[in-house]
Design a protein around this motif. Structure first.
Motif, short mmCIF file in Angstrom:
data_model
loop_
_atom_site.label_atom_id
_atom_site.label_comp_id
_atom_site.label_asym_id
_atom_site.label_seq_id
_atom_site.Cartn_x
_atom_site.Cartn_y
_atom_site.Cartn_z
N GLN A 1 13.24 -6.19 11.38
CA GLN A 1 13.13 -4.52 12.10
C GLN A 1 14.07 -3.33 11.73
N GLN A 2 15.21 -3.21 11.77
CA GLN A 2 16.39 -2.34 10.95
C GLN A 2 15.60 -2.09 9.85
N SER A 3 15.81 -2.79 8.64
CA SER A 3 15.56 -3.29 6.82
C SER A 3 13.97 -2.16 6.65
N LEU A 4 13.11 -2.66 7.60
CA LEU A 4 11.66 -2.41 7.07
C LEU A 4 11.75 -0.35 7.94
N ARG A 5 12.38 0.16 8.75
CA ARG A 5 13.04 1.59 8.72
C ARG A 5 11.53 1.42 9.59
N GLY A 6 10.80 0.81 10.49
CA GLY A 6 9.67 1.89 11.46
C GLY A 6 8.61 1.27 10.21
N ARG A 7 8.56 0.95 9.69
CA ARG A 7 7.18 0.38 8.57
C ARG A 7 6.75 -1.24 9.07
N TRP B 1 5.78 -12.71 12.25
CA TRP B 1 6.89 -12.85 12.75
C TRP B 1 7.73 -12.38 11.86
N ILE B 2 7.94 -11.78 10.59
CA ILE B 2 8.73 -10.94 9.96
C ILE B 2 8.21 -9.29 10.82
N ASN B 3 7.61 -8.75 11.32
CA ASN B 3 7.21 -7.81 11.78
C ASN B 3 8.08 -7.86 13.50
N ARG B 4 8.96 -8.84 13.97
CA ARG B 4 8.64 -9.04 15.43
C ARG B 4 9.99 -9.61 14.87
N HIS B 5 10.58 -10.24 13.72
CA HIS B 5 12.44 -10.47 13.64
C HIS B 5 13.06 -8.98 13.95
N PRO B 6 13.66 -9.04 15.32
CA PRO B 6 14.64 -7.35 14.69
C PRO B 6 15.34 -7.67 13.74
#
Length: 151
Positions: A89-95, A81-86
Motif C-alpha cells: 500500500q505504501q509503495s503504491l502511493r494511494g493508487r 491481495w496486493i491492494n490489501r497488503h500493508p
C-alpha cells in the motif's frame, strides 16, 4: 479417471501497463502468493515470472478447469491481495493495483515446455533488451492473433 496434460502459457499485464510491479522483491512476493493461492484452488503453476508491468504463467490445466476461470481466479485474487497488503500500500502511493482485463493464452506442446519455461524464468534479463510492447507485438504476429479494434 481421465489422464489429461494441457499446458497453457498465459501472459497478462497490469492495468494500463503501469510499472506497478516495481522491484524484484515485490514481484517475487507476488509470484509466490499467486503460486500458493493457485495450489489451494488446485491450479498447477509450473512456472511464473514477469517484469514491472506484466506476468507470464505456465499452467497445467486440470480436466475441469477452463482458461477463463483459471486466469480470472489468479488475477482477481492476486490484485485483491496486493491492494490489501500493508507493505505494498505504501509503495503504491494511494493508487489501486489492477490487472488488465485482456490476456494471451497459448497451448504449449510437451516438446516445447523446456524452452517456454526458460523464457519465463529469464524475464528480467529478457526485458533488458526488449520492452513489453515489443514482446506483445511479437506474440500478436507469432501466434497470428487479430488485434481487436476498440470503439
Amino acid at each position: 479417471m481421465p489422464f489429461v496434460k494441457t499446458h497453457i502459457h498465459f501472459v497478462w499485464s497490469t492495468k494500463n501497463r503501469e510499472p506497478l510491479l516495481f522491484s524484484p522483491e515485490f514481484r517475487s512476493m507476488v509470484w509466490q502468493h499467486i503460486r500458493e493461492h493457485a495450489r489451494s484452488k488446485e491450479i498447477f503453476i509450473e512456472h511464473i515470472n514477469g517484469f514491472k508491468d506484466h506476468c507470464h504463467c505456465l499452467i497445467s490445466l486440470g480436466t475441469d478447469q477452463t482458461l477463463q476461470k483459471t486466469v480470472q481466479l489468479i488475477k482477481g485474487e492476486s490484485s485483491f491481495w496486493i491492494n490489501r497488503h500493508p507493505e505494498f500500500q505504501q509503495s503504491l502511493r494511494g493508487r489501486k493495483f489492477a490487472w488488465q482485463n485482456d490476456y494471451f493464452a497459448v497451448s504449449v506442446s510437451e516438446s516445447m515446455l523446456h524452452r517456454v519455461s526458460g523464457y519465463i524464468k529469464h524475464q528480467e534479463e529478457h526485458h533488458r533488451h526488449k520492452t513489453f510492447q515489443e514482446e506483445y507485438d511479437e506474440f500478436i504476429q507469432k501466434y497470428n492473433f487479430q488485434k481487436l479494434k476498440r470503439k
